[in-house]
Scaffold this motif. Structure first.
Motif, PDB file in Angstrom:
ATOM      1  N   THR A 264     -12.414   1.777 -11.993  1.00 38.31           N
ATOM      2  CA  THR A 264     -13.319   2.492 -11.098  1.00 38.31           C
ATOM      3  C   THR A 264     -14.771   2.262 -11.492  1.00 38.31           C
ATOM      4  O   THR A 264     -15.098   1.999 -12.646  1.00 38.31           O
ATOM      5  CB  THR A 264     -13.022   4.000 -11.122  1.00 38.31           C
ATOM      6  OG1 THR A 264     -13.385   4.538 -12.404  1.00 38.31           O
ATOM      7  CG2 THR A 264     -11.549   4.276 -10.870  1.00 38.31           C
ATOM      8  N   SER A 267     -16.926   0.117  -7.178  1.00 34.42           N
ATOM      9  CA  SER A 267     -15.746  -0.158  -6.365  1.00 34.42           C
ATOM     10  C   SER A 267     -14.509   0.253  -7.150  1.00 34.42           C
ATOM     11  O   SER A 267     -14.597   0.629  -8.315  1.00 34.42           O
ATOM     12  CB  SER A 267     -15.686  -1.656  -6.020  1.00 34.42           C
ATOM     13  OG  SER A 267     -15.531  -2.418  -7.202  1.00 34.42           O
ATOM     14  N   HIS A 268     -13.356   0.209  -6.498  1.00 31.73           N
ATOM     15  CA  HIS A 268     -12.068   0.446  -7.154  1.00 31.73           C
ATOM     16  C   HIS A 268     -11.253  -0.850  -7.082  1.00 31.73           C
ATOM     17  O   HIS A 268     -11.247  -1.534  -6.053  1.00 31.73           O
ATOM     18  CB  HIS A 268     -11.265   1.516  -6.412  1.00 31.73           C
ATOM     19  CG  HIS A 268     -11.503   2.924  -6.857  1.00 31.73           C
ATOM     20  ND1 HIS A 268     -12.683   3.362  -7.400  1.00 31.73           N
ATOM     21  CD2 HIS A 268     -10.689   4.022  -6.810  1.00 31.73           C
ATOM     22  CE1 HIS A 268     -12.589   4.669  -7.674  1.00 31.73           C
ATOM     23  NE2 HIS A 268     -11.393   5.092  -7.324  1.00 31.73           N
ATOM     24  N   GLN A 302     -10.750  -1.719  -3.340  1.00 32.01           N
ATOM     25  CA  GLN A 302     -11.621  -1.027  -2.390  1.00 32.01           C
ATOM     26  C   GLN A 302     -13.061  -1.435  -2.685  1.00 32.01           C
ATOM     27  O   GLN A 302     -13.526  -1.333  -3.813  1.00 32.01           O
ATOM     28  CB  GLN A 302     -11.459   0.489  -2.532  1.00 32.01           C
ATOM     29  CG  GLN A 302     -10.092   1.010  -2.129  1.00 32.01           C
ATOM     30  CD  GLN A 302      -9.792   2.352  -2.751  1.00 32.01           C
ATOM     31  OE1 GLN A 302      -9.208   2.434  -3.832  1.00 32.01           O
ATOM     32  NE2 GLN A 302     -10.192   3.432  -2.086  1.00 32.01           N
ATOM     33  N   THR A 305     -16.606   2.656  -3.472  1.00 33.38           N
ATOM     34  CA  THR A 305     -16.005   3.913  -3.927  1.00 33.38           C
ATOM     35  C   THR A 305     -17.091   4.747  -4.608  1.00 33.38           C
ATOM     36  O   THR A 305     -17.726   5.579  -3.989  1.00 33.38           O
ATOM     37  CB  THR A 305     -14.801   3.651  -4.854  1.00 33.38           C
ATOM     38  OG1 THR A 305     -15.202   2.825  -5.945  1.00 33.38           O
ATOM     39  CG2 THR A 305     -13.670   2.972  -4.106  1.00 33.38           C
ATOM     40  N   ASP A 343     -13.260   5.178   3.762  1.00 35.07           N
ATOM     41  CA  ASP A 343     -14.052   4.689   2.630  1.00 35.07           C
ATOM     42  C   ASP A 343     -14.545   3.253   2.784  1.00 35.07           C
ATOM     43  O   ASP A 343     -14.920   2.626   1.788  1.00 35.07           O
ATOM     44  CB  ASP A 343     -13.207   4.799   1.351  1.00 35.07           C
ATOM     45  CG  ASP A 343     -11.835   4.151   1.516  1.00 35.07           C
ATOM     46  OD1 ASP A 343     -11.144   4.469   2.496  1.00 35.07           O
ATOM     47  OD2 ASP A 343     -11.454   3.335   0.658  1.00 35.07           O
ATOM     48  N   ILE A 381     -11.385   8.121  -0.812  1.00 32.10           N
ATOM     49  CA  ILE A 381     -11.179   7.043  -1.772  1.00 32.10           C
ATOM     50  C   ILE A 381      -9.761   7.107  -2.334  1.00 32.10           C
ATOM     51  O   ILE A 381      -9.091   6.078  -2.513  1.00 32.10           O
ATOM     52  CB  ILE A 381     -12.239   7.119  -2.875  1.00 32.10           C
ATOM     53  CG1 ILE A 381     -13.630   6.802  -2.279  1.00 32.10           C
ATOM     54  CG2 ILE A 381     -11.916   6.171  -4.027  1.00 32.10           C
ATOM     55  CD1 ILE A 381     -14.779   7.187  -3.173  1.00 32.10           C
ATOM     56  N   THR A 385      -6.835   4.229  -2.112  1.00 30.57           N
ATOM     57  CA  THR A 385      -6.020   3.749  -3.228  1.00 30.57           C
ATOM     58  C   THR A 385      -4.536   3.846  -2.885  1.00 30.57           C
ATOM     59  O   THR A 385      -3.758   2.916  -3.135  1.00 30.57           O
ATOM     60  CB  THR A 385      -6.321   4.560  -4.504  1.00 30.57           C
ATOM     61  OG1 THR A 385      -7.666   4.303  -4.920  1.00 30.57           O
ATOM     62  CG2 THR A 385      -5.370   4.201  -5.627  1.00 30.57           C
TER      63      THR A 385
END
Length: 502
Positions: A264, A267-268, A302, A305, A343, A381, A385
């Protein structure tokens, strides 16, 4: 004692750290640098800023650690991936670097997918989509839109490779990055030569560094100029690192099937480890040998985030009090009184890989306050995920637990939301600085202290806390998640009606 210098070159800053063989951090200094944003979801940085930040942060971290520079045995870096640089013969940048979150090359990504080349197996099992973030679409964009830059470029590479060149004079690429983002496959003949030729840019093959070095292997020793800049002996080894998130897997101790890494920050990124190839729609990979020898990595991600939280802070004009927002947000029930956040503020990486998708806050009323939006962002978010984990599960990879590294690990609320939305336990190691710890493990391995990366993990990565999902909240989030999943097709249809292209 042996000591190691690491650097985590992120989106907003570079942080240098000094570690010992136990995995203890003795000095840590961050130096920021600027990102320039422009319309069309463009984002650029000056590569010279990376070098200046590395030198300044390293010298200060060494001083803070009080370690004798002569006792530092090796250096390893983890940097952003998909950050593409074009260099002249002397290693100077010909234009600003196109960083990872820049998705201007979406038309070029479509052109890459249209080739149907066998190298695209890592993109949803060959079905795509191809991400505009990756190396080949960005290189193709330069060739199409800045042909003079493309022609003049002696080297087209990544942040990691630029730093390698500055530190050692070696024109070398990380196996980690090329396997992840350049369609290089150790089990399919290496370079994606036919793909590049079909796209009409065969000269790109000569512009890429031809030496490929795996994480944990020694690239070389410091050049005299780099050693002088850093105040270190020229005998210090540069050990190959790679993409910050993937090196973060090592720092989290995620090395075996059934484990999931959640990296994290701005971004993720979600990663799993497989002992066999795994390619399917909605996920990226699997990538052979890119972190651990003879293991495959499966990926989701992602694009925005933590950067959405930063965006909220900018909207609040510096008045955002995180402690107060957390205190109020914790008291809210799942769903934040009817709010749902999509997101995709900077596009969607997976499971849709849609650079034109955009963020949304749905269900706003005049009764909502900043803490509602704050928590709703976290929930959105978390749902993003879960959508990725669902895609992985559909492809045959199901994790037993999530191990978190990075900024989200500092927030009990965010960790609990992730546990509840995914309905999986969440673990946080003693150190959340996963890319730096992973770099330290690689640096120690490359310096000869551990026979394998796994041995380094056992010695240097320490366990921390574990958060269990709450049954009532997990059930409620499962209901809201179905609404979240309905947002993307609905908003996409509106975008198509508007004819939005950027």
């Amino acid at each position: 004692m042996a000591y190691f210098l690491t650097a985590d070159g992120g989106t907003e800053s570079l942080r240098a750290r000094i570690y010992d063989l136990s995995g203890t951090c003795l000095g840590s200094v961050a130096v920021p640098y600027e990102t320039t944003f422009s319309s069309g979801a463009r984002a650029e940085q000056n590569p010279e800023d990376w070098w200046r930040a590395f030198v300044a942060a390293s010298r200060q971290a060494i001083a803070e650690s009080r370690v004798d520079p002569a006792a530092i045995e090796s250096i390893c870096l983890a940097t952003t991936s998909c950050t593409v640089v074009a260099l002249d013969r002397d290693g100077r940048a010909l234009r600003p670097a196109i960083i990872w979150m820049d998705v201007r090359a979406h038309a070029e990504a479509d052109a890459v997918l249209a080739t149907g080349d066998g190298a695209l197996i890592t993109n949803g099992g060959g079905q795509g989509p191809v991400s505009a973030e990756w190396m080949i679409p960005k290189a193709l964009w330069i060739a199409r839109n800045e042909p003079e830059i493309f022609k003049a470029a002696h080297t087209i590479c990544e942040y990691q490779d630029f730093m390698t060149l500055r530190l050692t004079g070696e024109r070398a690429a990380s196996l980690n990055n090329v396997a992840l983002r350049w369609h290089y496959q150790t089990d399919r003949g290496g370079w994606a030569t036919s793909l590049v030729e079909t796209l009409g840019i065969p000269e790109l093959m000569q512009k890429w560094p031809q030496r490929v070095v795996a994480p944990g292997e020694v690239v070389g020793t410091l050049s005299a100029k780099a050693a002088d800049a850093l105040g270190l002996p020229a005998t210090v080894k540069l050990v190959q690192g790679g993409a910050d998130a993937l090196i973060g897997m090592i720092g989290l101790g995620v090395a075996r099937p059934g484990q999931l890494a959640l990296i994290t920050g701005s971004s993720h990124l979600q990663f799993g480890v497989s002992e066999t190839p795994l390619n399917a729609p909605g996920i990226w990979g699997s990538y052979p040998d890119c972190v651990y020898p003879k293991r495959y990595i499966v990926e989701g991600g992602q694009t925005s985030t933590g950067s959405i939280i930063a965006w909220l802070g900018r909207l609040m004009n510096g008045t955002m009090n995180l402690d107060e927002l957390n205190r109020k947000a914790v008291a809210l029930e799942p769903g934040c009184d009817g709010l749902i956040v999509q997101d995709h503020f900077q596009g969607n990486r997976t499971p849709y890989t849609d650079p034109l998708s955009r963020g949304a806050i749905v269900g706003l009323t005049l009764a909502h306050e900043p803490h509602h939006i704050f928590r709703a962002i976290m929930e959105g978010i978390g749902f993003g995920t879960r959508a990725i984990l669902d895609a992985m599960a559909a492809a045959g990879y199901s994790g037993r637990e999530i191990t978190v590294g990075g900024g989200a690990g500092a927030s009990d609320l965010w960790l609990q939301i992730h546990a509840d939305t995914a309905n999986l336990p969440v673990c946080v190691p003693a150190s959340r600085d996963a890319p730096s710890v992973g770099s330290a493990v690689l640096a120690a391995h490359g310096a000869g202290h551990f026979a394998t990366i796994d041995d380094g993990i056992a010695a240097m990565v320490r366990p921390g806390k574990r958060i269990e999902p709450r049954p009532r909240e997990a059930a409620r989030y499962n209901e809201i998640y179905q609404q979240y999943r309905a947002l993307y097709p609905a908003l996409k249809s509106i975008r198509e009606m508007r004819g939005t292209t950027a």
